[in-house]
Design a protein around this motif. Structure first.
Motif, PDB file in Angstrom:
ATOM      1  N   VAL A   1       0.836  -1.212   0.000  1.00  0.00           N
ATOM      2  CA  VAL A   1       0.000   0.000   0.000  1.00  0.00           C
ATOM      3  C   VAL A   1       0.872   1.263   0.000  1.00  0.00           C
ATOM      4  N   LEU A   2       1.900   1.277   0.844  1.00  0.00           N
ATOM      5  CA  LEU A   2       2.761   2.465   0.926  1.00  0.00           C
ATOM      6  C   LEU A   2       3.601   2.634  -0.351  1.00  0.00           C
ATOM      7  N   ASP A   3       3.999   1.510  -0.947  1.00  0.00           N
ATOM      8  CA  ASP A   3       4.730   1.601  -2.215  1.00  0.00           C
ATOM      9  C   ASP A   3       3.831   2.205  -3.291  1.00  0.00           C
ATOM     10  N   ASP A   4       2.539   1.863  -3.232  1.00  0.00           N
ATOM     11  CA  ASP A   4       1.607   2.442  -4.205  1.00  0.00           C
ATOM     12  C   ASP A   4       1.419   3.938  -3.957  1.00  0.00           C
ATOM     13  N   LEU A   5       1.454   4.340  -2.686  1.00  0.00           N
ATOM     14  CA  LEU A   5       1.395   5.777  -2.379  1.00  0.00           C
ATOM     15  C   LEU A   5       2.657   6.475  -2.906  1.00  0.00           C
ATOM     16  N   ALA A   6       3.807   5.827  -2.707  1.00  0.00           N
ATOM     17  CA  ALA A   6       5.067   6.389  -3.226  1.00  0.00           C
ATOM     18  C   ALA A   6       4.999   6.492  -4.753  1.00  0.00           C
ATOM     19  N   TYR A   7       4.356   5.495  -5.375  1.00  0.00           N
ATOM     20  CA  TYR A   7       4.206   5.533  -6.836  1.00  0.00           C
ATOM     21  C   TYR A   7       3.340   6.726  -7.246  1.00  0.00           C
ATOM     22  N   TYR A   8       2.278   6.975  -6.472  1.00  0.00           N
ATOM     23  CA  TYR A   8       1.407   8.123  -6.783  1.00  0.00           C
ATOM     24  C   TYR A   8       2.216   9.423  -6.754  1.00  0.00           C
ATOM     25  N   VAL A   9       3.027   9.579  -5.703  1.00  0.00           N
ATOM     26  CA  VAL A   9       3.829  10.811  -5.554  1.00  0.00           C
ATOM     27  C   VAL A   9       4.823  10.918  -6.713  1.00  0.00           C
ATOM     28  N   PHE A  10       5.493   9.797  -7.012  1.00  0.00           N
ATOM     29  CA  PHE A  10       6.424   9.795  -8.146  1.00  0.00           C
ATOM     30  C   PHE A  10       5.705  10.184  -9.437  1.00  0.00           C
ATOM     31  N   HIS A  11       4.561   9.558  -9.659  1.00  0.00           N
ATOM     32  CA  HIS A  11       3.852   9.717 -10.927  1.00  0.00           C
ATOM     33  C   HIS A  11       3.343  11.149 -11.089  1.00  0.00           C
ATOM     34  N   ARG A  12       2.859  11.709  -9.992  1.00  0.00           N
ATOM     35  CA  ARG A  12       2.387  13.099 -10.043  1.00  0.00           C
ATOM     36  C   ARG A  12       3.565  14.028 -10.347  1.00  0.00           C
ATOM     37  N   SER A  13       4.686  13.779  -9.694  1.00  0.00           N
ATOM     38  CA  SER A  13       5.889  14.584  -9.962  1.00  0.00           C
ATOM     39  C   SER A  13       6.346  14.407 -11.399  1.00  0.00           C
ATOM     40  N   ALA A  14       6.200  13.202 -11.904  1.00  0.00           N
ATOM     41  CA  ALA A  14       6.645  12.906 -13.268  1.00  0.00           C
ATOM     42  C   ALA A  14       5.842  13.675 -14.313  1.00  0.00           C
ATOM     43  N   HIS A  15       4.670  14.160 -13.917  1.00  0.00           N
ATOM     44  CA  HIS A  15       3.861  14.963 -14.848  1.00  0.00           C
ATOM     45  C   HIS A  15       3.981  16.454 -14.578  1.00  0.00           C
ATOM     46  N   ARG A  16       4.571  16.820 -13.437  1.00  0.00           N
ATOM     47  CA  ARG A  16       4.594  18.237 -13.057  1.00  0.00           C
ATOM     48  C   ARG A  16       5.995  18.839 -13.024  1.00  0.00           C
ATOM     49  N   VAL A  17       7.012  17.995 -13.095  1.00  0.00           N
ATOM     50  CA  VAL A  17       8.405  18.477 -13.101  1.00  0.00           C
ATOM     51  C   VAL A  17       9.062  17.962 -14.372  1.00  0.00           C
ATOM     52  N   ARG A  18       9.585  18.870 -15.191  1.00  0.00           N
ATOM     53  CA  ARG A  18      10.030  18.456 -16.529  1.00  0.00           C
ATOM     54  C   ARG A  18      11.179  17.450 -16.478  1.00  0.00           C
ATOM     55  N   TRP A  19      12.053  17.558 -15.471  1.00  0.00           N
ATOM     56  CA  TRP A  19      13.177  16.620 -15.371  1.00  0.00           C
ATOM     57  C   TRP A  19      12.651  15.176 -15.233  1.00  0.00           C
ATOM     58  N   PHE A  20      11.629  15.004 -14.403  1.00  0.00           N
ATOM     59  CA  PHE A  20      11.047  13.668 -14.248  1.00  0.00           C
ATOM     60  C   PHE A  20      10.211  13.294 -15.481  1.00  0.00           C
ATOM     61  N   TRP A  21       9.546  14.305 -16.038  1.00  0.00           N
ATOM     62  CA  TRP A  21       8.712  14.085 -17.224  1.00  0.00           C
ATOM     63  C   TRP A  21       9.553  13.582 -18.403  1.00  0.00           C
ATOM     64  N   ALA A  22      10.799  14.042 -18.480  1.00  0.00           N
ATOM     65  CA  ALA A  22      11.660  13.671 -19.608  1.00  0.00           C
ATOM     66  C   ALA A  22      11.802  12.156 -19.731  1.00  0.00           C
ATOM     67  N   SER A  23      11.729  11.463 -18.604  1.00  0.00           N
ATOM     68  CA  SER A  23      11.762   9.997 -18.643  1.00  0.00           C
ATOM     69  C   SER A  23      10.371   9.420 -18.870  1.00  0.00           C
ATOM     70  N   HIS A  24       9.404   9.987 -18.155  1.00  0.00           N
ATOM     71  CA  HIS A  24       8.064   9.393 -18.158  1.00  0.00           C
ATOM     72  C   HIS A  24       7.308   9.645 -19.467  1.00  0.00           C
ATOM     73  N   VAL A  25       7.672  10.712 -20.169  1.00  0.00           N
ATOM     74  CA  VAL A  25       6.969  11.079 -21.408  1.00  0.00           C
ATOM     75  C   VAL A  25       6.934   9.918 -22.405  1.00  0.00           C
ATOM     76  N   ILE A  26       7.938   9.073 -22.338  1.00  0.00           N
ATOM     77  CA  ILE A  26       8.019   7.930 -23.263  1.00  0.00           C
ATOM     78  C   ILE A  26       6.759   7.074 -23.163  1.00  0.00           C
TER      79      ILE A  26
END
Lengths: 300, 132
Positions: free
Chosen positions: A92-117
């Motif tokens: 459950v907590l790993d899924d919460l960490a995933y949510y935080v990562f994923h939200r950051s991946a859409h809101r911070v371009r440095w993280f987005w650069a990987s996730h955009v793929i």
């Protein structure tokens, strides 16, 4: 390294079978636009490349996890019979960490650069699920799981449940399934919720970041239900227009480098840390400006 | 991950691509000018379409906007990708009805639009030239 196997390795044959079933199904339903050979090839080669890139960086990430775990607050064991609750809590907590990562991946371009793929396909099918990053290590995505090691969850446990999380997310990349039962849609991430996440329609931009449990989006105000009134368009606000695998993997990094090079000194860092689409002269569109323009037209 | 897993994955990748091709998936065409306008407005933020011409039996389209801008659509798989054409637009005549347009984006590429007839091509080329 980890004494537990990577569950994703065992799921790959099922992924292939399910893709073949989906292909057969869309053909039978005459949904001929659901798949195309070029798009599927791009997705699958990006997936294969991602697996290889992951293997190359896995040792370093695991070593870092073990080092951080040495400072853990609690001593949590691995034995399933004695620590079954810890496995559930970890998932459950790993899924919460995933949510935080994923939200950051859409809101911070440095993280987005990987996730955009993962979002670069204009198609939405099970092969899209395998369109994964080659540059996750570069964007330091692993930092979002570090709190779990500090709490005391063993690295092997965390990486195992993270694998289960990834496996869960495979089946939600499909248009072949409409809606699940209401109770399921209320708690779990589903194909319907995740179609919204992959959509570029103004109403859907930057919504439904969940991995397994959609409750995180409901809790943190980022949930948007799918509507039957509007046809979903998938992909990026600025679509690639190409099936080139390498360009799909690195285009945003190239974009960041060009923008930082051209920008005035005081704006350079913002092209790295601000949201995708941000520009110092306001000449580009972000998801916020697109949504605002859409709302201004009287939509909702 | 060992060499056998990589080989197995490659075989699986090829099998899935072959299955998609054998099933004849991936076809699409733009039905009419209204659909082309809708696609352009949906994919290019801020663009308001005025009129469009369908090219190559729906494989592409050229759309004129209300503010003198143009958007080009090209088929990519069974979907369409769009680019706003930055003036001046570089064009070349090809064959009788084909207009070669440089999108200005290396990866989007140079597009050959096949117009319904020579007169239509000439009219749209003139409009693109005036956008300079």
């Amino acid at each position: 390294m980890s004494e537990l196997p990577n569950p994703v390795d065992y799921a790959v044959p099922a992924f292939v079978v399910l893709m073949l079933v989906e292909i057969w199904l869309v053909r039978r339903r005459k949904q001929t636009r659901a798949y195309s050979p070029g798009d599927t090839a791009t997705s699958l080669f990006l997936g294969l490349g991602s697996t290889i890139a992951g293997v190359l960086s896995a040792g370093l990430i695991y070593a870092l996890a073990v080092w951080v775990h040495a400072f853990a607050l609690f001593d949590i064991g691995m034995d399933l019979r004695g620590w079954w609750w810890a496995w559930i809590a970890c998932f459950v907590l790993d899924d919460l960490a995933y949510y935080v990562f994923h939200r950051s991946a859409h809101r911070v371009r440095w993280f987005w650069a990987s996730h955009v793929i993962h979002h670069s396909s204009q198609h939405y099918n099970l092969s899209t699920a395998l369109r994964q990053t080659w540059t996750g290590f570069l964007s330091i995505a692993f930092i979002f799981r570090l709190p779990l090691f500090l709490i005391g969850f063993p690295p092997a446990m965390v990486f195992f449940v993270a694998g289960l999380n990834l496996i869960y997310q495979f089946w939600i990349h499909t248009e072949a399934i409409g809606r699940m039962p209401r109770w399921f849609e209320a708690v779990m991430n589903t194909p319907s919720h995740h179609r919204v996440h992959h959509a570029t329609n103004a109403r859907y931009l930057d919504r439904n970041y969940a991995g397994v449990f959609i409750v995180w989006d409901r809790m943190f105000g980022t949930f948007e239900p799918e509507t039957d009134d509007e046809r979903i368009r998938y992909g990026l606000v600025h679509n690639l227009g190409s099936f080139n695998v390498v360009w799909a993997a690195v285009h945003e990094w190239v974009g960041i480098a060009k923008d930082v090079w051209r920008a005035p000194w005081r704006h350079k860092l913002n092209y790295v840390i601000r949201e995708p689409g941000w520009s110092h002269d306001g000449s580009r569109a972000t998801s916020d400006t697109i949504r605002a323009a859409w709302l201004e037209k009287g939509n909702r | 991950m060992n060499a056998w897993q990589i080989i197995g994955s490659l075989i699986a990748v090829v099998a899935v691509i072959v299955a998609v091709r054998m099933m004849g998936l991936g076809e699409a065409s733009i039905a009419d000018a209204a659909e082309a306008c809708d696609l352009a407005e949906a994919m290019v933020p801020g663009f308001i379409a005025r009129e469009a011409v369908i090219c190559g039996a729906g494989r592409g389209a050229l759309i004129a906007g209300t503010n003198g801008e143009f958007v080009i659509l090209k088929r990519l798989g069974s979907q369409y990708a769009a680019r706003r054409l930055a003036a001046p637009v570089t064009t070349q005549l090809r064959d009788e009805t084909v207009l070669h347009i440089e999108s200005g984006d290396r990866w989007f590429g140079k597009i050959n639009l096949s117009f319904p007839d020579e007169a239509t091509r000439a009219a749209w080329r003139e409009r693109l030239d005036q956008a300079r």
